[in-house]
Structures are given as structure tokens and as C-alpha cells.
Design a protein around this motif. Structure first.
Motif, PDB file in Angstrom:
ATOM      1  N   HIS A  13      -2.882  48.493   3.557  1.00  0.00           N
ATOM      2  CA  HIS A  13      -4.267  48.849   3.833  1.00  0.00           C
ATOM      3  C   HIS A  13      -4.988  49.106   2.515  1.00  0.00           C
ATOM      4  O   HIS A  13      -4.367  49.340   1.494  1.00  0.00           O
ATOM      5  CB  HIS A  13      -4.347  50.072   4.747  1.00  0.00           C
ATOM      6  CG  HIS A  13      -3.548  51.239   4.241  1.00  0.00           C
ATOM      7  ND1 HIS A  13      -2.214  51.383   4.517  1.00  0.00           N
ATOM      8  CD2 HIS A  13      -3.882  52.286   3.460  1.00  0.00           C
ATOM      9  CE1 HIS A  13      -1.769  52.492   3.927  1.00  0.00           C
ATOM     10  NE2 HIS A  13      -2.756  53.047   3.278  1.00  0.00           N
ATOM     11  N   GLU A  14      -6.319  49.033   2.550  1.00  0.00           N
ATOM     12  CA  GLU A  14      -7.108  49.240   1.343  1.00  0.00           C
ATOM     13  C   GLU A  14      -7.295  50.707   1.020  1.00  0.00           C
ATOM     14  O   GLU A  14      -7.296  51.100  -0.129  1.00  0.00           O
ATOM     15  CB  GLU A  14      -8.484  48.597   1.499  1.00  0.00           C
ATOM     16  CG  GLU A  14      -8.462  47.104   1.428  1.00  0.00           C
ATOM     17  CD  GLU A  14      -9.878  46.541   1.491  1.00  0.00           C
ATOM     18  OE1 GLU A  14     -10.851  47.306   1.520  1.00  0.00           O
ATOM     19  OE2 GLU A  14      -9.984  45.315   1.515  1.00  0.00           O
ATOM     20  N   VAL A  27      -8.006  57.899   8.822  1.00  0.00           N
ATOM     21  CA  VAL A  27      -8.686  56.602   8.832  1.00  0.00           C
ATOM     22  C   VAL A  27      -7.957  55.675   7.874  1.00  0.00           C
ATOM     23  O   VAL A  27      -7.706  56.040   6.725  1.00  0.00           O
ATOM     24  CB  VAL A  27     -10.159  56.737   8.386  1.00  0.00           C
ATOM     25  CG1 VAL A  27     -10.845  55.384   8.387  1.00  0.00           C
ATOM     26  CG2 VAL A  27     -10.906  57.723   9.262  1.00  0.00           C
ATOM     27  N   ARG A  28      -7.603  54.488   8.346  1.00  0.00           N
ATOM     28  CA  ARG A  28      -7.039  53.426   7.509  1.00  0.00           C
ATOM     29  C   ARG A  28      -7.998  52.254   7.531  1.00  0.00           C
ATOM     30  O   ARG A  28      -8.309  51.734   8.596  1.00  0.00           O
ATOM     31  CB  ARG A  28      -5.699  52.962   8.068  1.00  0.00           C
ATOM     32  CG  ARG A  28      -4.565  53.809   7.704  1.00  0.00           C
ATOM     33  CD  ARG A  28      -3.245  53.093   8.011  1.00  0.00           C
ATOM     34  NE  ARG A  28      -2.174  53.847   7.456  1.00  0.00           N
ATOM     35  CZ  ARG A  28      -1.415  54.713   8.134  1.00  0.00           C
ATOM     36  NH1 ARG A  28      -1.641  54.891   9.407  1.00  0.00           N
ATOM     37  NH2 ARG A  28      -0.462  55.382   7.536  1.00  0.00           N
ATOM     38  N   LEU A  29      -8.459  51.861   6.360  1.00  0.00           N
ATOM     39  CA  LEU A  29      -9.319  50.684   6.245  1.00  0.00           C
ATOM     40  C   LEU A  29      -8.464  49.501   5.827  1.00  0.00           C
ATOM     41  O   LEU A  29      -7.692  49.595   4.887  1.00  0.00           O
ATOM     42  CB  LEU A  29     -10.413  50.923   5.209  1.00  0.00           C
ATOM     43  CG  LEU A  29     -11.403  52.031   5.527  1.00  0.00           C
ATOM     44  CD1 LEU A  29     -12.375  52.205   4.380  1.00  0.00           C
ATOM     45  CD2 LEU A  29     -12.138  51.754   6.826  1.00  0.00           C
ATOM     46  N   TYR A  30      -8.613  48.383   6.516  1.00  0.00           N
ATOM     47  CA  TYR A  30      -7.827  47.186   6.257  1.00  0.00           C
ATOM     48  C   TYR A  30      -8.696  46.118   5.600  1.00  0.00           C
ATOM     49  O   TYR A  30      -9.918  46.110   5.755  1.00  0.00           O
ATOM     50  CB  TYR A  30      -7.235  46.642   7.553  1.00  0.00           C
ATOM     51  CG  TYR A  30      -6.191  47.558   8.132  1.00  0.00           C
ATOM     52  CD1 TYR A  30      -4.915  47.616   7.593  1.00  0.00           C
ATOM     53  CD2 TYR A  30      -6.490  48.384   9.210  1.00  0.00           C
ATOM     54  CE1 TYR A  30      -3.960  48.466   8.108  1.00  0.00           C
ATOM     55  CE2 TYR A  30      -5.525  49.234   9.737  1.00  0.00           C
ATOM     56  CZ  TYR A  30      -4.275  49.275   9.181  1.00  0.00           C
ATOM     57  OH  TYR A  30      -3.327  50.119   9.687  1.00  0.00           O
ATOM     58  N   ASP A  33     -11.693  43.801   7.342  1.00  0.00           N
ATOM     59  CA  ASP A  33     -12.946  44.419   7.792  1.00  0.00           C
ATOM     60  C   ASP A  33     -12.819  45.169   9.104  1.00  0.00           C
ATOM     61  O   ASP A  33     -13.755  45.218   9.903  1.00  0.00           O
ATOM     62  CB  ASP A  33     -14.080  43.393   7.873  1.00  0.00           C
ATOM     63  CG  ASP A  33     -14.534  42.947   6.507  1.00  0.00           C
ATOM     64  OD1 ASP A  33     -14.395  43.742   5.560  1.00  0.00           O
ATOM     65  OD2 ASP A  33     -15.023  41.815   6.390  1.00  0.00           O
ATOM     66  N   ASP A  34     -11.662  45.755   9.366  1.00  0.00           N
ATOM     67  CA  ASP A  34     -11.521  46.643  10.503  1.00  0.00           C
ATOM     68  C   ASP A  34     -10.783  47.898  10.054  1.00  0.00           C
ATOM     69  O   ASP A  34     -10.348  48.006   8.919  1.00  0.00           O
ATOM     70  CB  ASP A  34     -10.843  45.963  11.692  1.00  0.00           C
ATOM     71  CG  ASP A  34      -9.411  45.544  11.420  1.00  0.00           C
ATOM     72  OD1 ASP A  34      -9.022  45.506  10.244  1.00  0.00           O
ATOM     73  OD2 ASP A  34      -8.687  45.255  12.370  1.00  0.00           O
ATOM     74  N   ALA A  35     -10.676  48.852  10.968  1.00  0.00           N
ATOM     75  CA  ALA A  35     -10.063  50.129  10.633  1.00  0.00           C
ATOM     76  C   ALA A  35      -9.234  50.627  11.803  1.00  0.00           C
ATOM     77  O   ALA A  35      -9.458  50.253  12.956  1.00  0.00           O
ATOM     78  CB  ALA A  35     -11.141  51.152  10.285  1.00  0.00           C
ATOM     79  N   ARG A  49     -15.343  47.971  10.488  1.00  0.00           N
ATOM     80  CA  ARG A  49     -15.514  48.837   9.319  1.00  0.00           C
ATOM     81  C   ARG A  49     -16.913  49.454   9.259  1.00  0.00           C
ATOM     82  O   ARG A  49     -17.060  50.614   8.880  1.00  0.00           O
ATOM     83  CB  ARG A  49     -15.233  48.042   8.057  1.00  0.00           C
ATOM     84  CG  ARG A  49     -15.277  48.874   6.805  1.00  0.00           C
ATOM     85  CD  ARG A  49     -14.981  48.039   5.614  1.00  0.00           C
ATOM     86  NE  ARG A  49     -13.548  47.992   5.442  1.00  0.00           N
ATOM     87  CZ  ARG A  49     -12.960  47.517   4.368  1.00  0.00           C
ATOM     88  NH1 ARG A  49     -13.674  47.025   3.392  1.00  0.00           N
ATOM     89  NH2 ARG A  49     -11.661  47.511   4.266  1.00  0.00           N
ATOM     90  N   ASP A  50     -17.940  48.726   9.649  1.00  0.00           N
ATOM     91  CA  ASP A  50     -19.298  49.267   9.564  1.00  0.00           C
ATOM     92  C   ASP A  50     -19.583  50.323  10.631  1.00  0.00           C
ATOM     93  O   ASP A  50     -20.580  51.036  10.539  1.00  0.00           O
ATOM     94  CB  ASP A  50     -20.339  48.149   9.622  1.00  0.00           C
ATOM     95  CG  ASP A  50     -20.276  47.341  10.898  1.00  0.00           C
ATOM     96  OD1 ASP A  50     -19.212  47.322  11.552  1.00  0.00           O
ATOM     97  OD2 ASP A  50     -21.284  46.706  11.250  1.00  0.00           O
ATOM     98  N   VAL A  52     -17.285  52.762  11.339  1.00  0.00           N
ATOM     99  CA  VAL A  52     -16.458  53.929  11.018  1.00  0.00           C
ATOM    100  C   VAL A  52     -17.304  55.175  10.763  1.00  0.00           C
ATOM    101  O   VAL A  52     -17.010  56.242  11.310  1.00  0.00           O
ATOM    102  CB  VAL A  52     -15.503  53.629   9.844  1.00  0.00           C
ATOM    103  CG1 VAL A  52     -14.822  54.893   9.348  1.00  0.00           C
ATOM    104  CG2 VAL A  52     -14.465  52.596  10.262  1.00  0.00           C
TER     105      VAL A  52
END
Length: 105
Positions: A13-14, A27-30, A33-35, A49-50, A52
Motif C-alpha cells: 500500500h502507499e 486507513v490504507r491507501l492503495y 486509487d482506492d482505500a 480515494r477521493d 476517504v
């Protein structure tokens, strides 16, 4: 030290953020463009992602609630989002924490 990687050496994950107070949220951001958002051990996958920030505002702002039903028995975490939408996630009975129980409608 303390970093977990995939077998190919890349990060899974990012970014990862954990809020330790009530409610417990991570929260895990990938990169896709999803979480993945975890609220009190209830996983909410595939959040765009937008969305979140709006999701977190609803949870920490007291707008999120738990809806129960009698038949078939079950509970759902409902998180209102902008545009008259809501994210709905099933909650197994054994995961119903005191914070979640206090929000049952």
C-alpha cells in the motif's frame, strides 16, 4: 525494520494511517486509487480515494450509525457520504464493539 513487503519486494500500500482513540480507525491507501478503511474491526474495502475524507468526517463527526434488522438477524455500519449516498458494510455479531453498539438505530 517494521516494514512489510509483498514477495516481489514492493509495498502492498502507499500509505497507512491509524487513529487510536474511539472509534478505532485505520486507513490504507492503495496505488489503484482506492482505500481500505477499518472502523472498529469492520473492514470497508474499495472506498474510492477521493471519498476517504468525507468517509472519515462522517465517522468522526458522529454521522455514522449501525442499522439492525430482525430477520434475517444482522447489523450494518452505515456511513453517509455526500450526494445522498451511504456506504453500507455488514457487521458480524461478534464484532459489535461498545462504540458500534452505542450507534444502533
Amino acid at each position: 525494520m517494521g516494514v512489510t513487503t509483498d514477495p516481489d519486494g514492493s509495498l502492498p500500500h502507499e500509505a497507512y494511517v491509524e487513529f487510536g482513540d474511539l472509534p478505532r480507525v485505520s486507513v490504507r491507501l492503495y496505488p489503484e486509487d482506492d482505500a481500505l478503511i477499518d472502523v472498529e474491526d469492520v473492514e470497508c474495502p474499495d472506498i474510492p480515494r477521493d471519498q476517504v475524507p468525507a468517509f472519515l468526517r462522517s465517522v468522526f463527526g458522529g454521522l455514522a450509525y449501525v442499522r439492525g434488522r430482525r430477520f434475517p438477524p444482522g447489523h450494518f455500519l452505515m456511513v453517509p457520504l455526500p450526494g445522498d449516498r451511504a456506504h453500507k458494510e455488514f457487521i458480524p455479531m461478534i464484532v459489535l464493539t461498545p462504540w458500534l453498539s452505542a450507534r444502533v438505530r
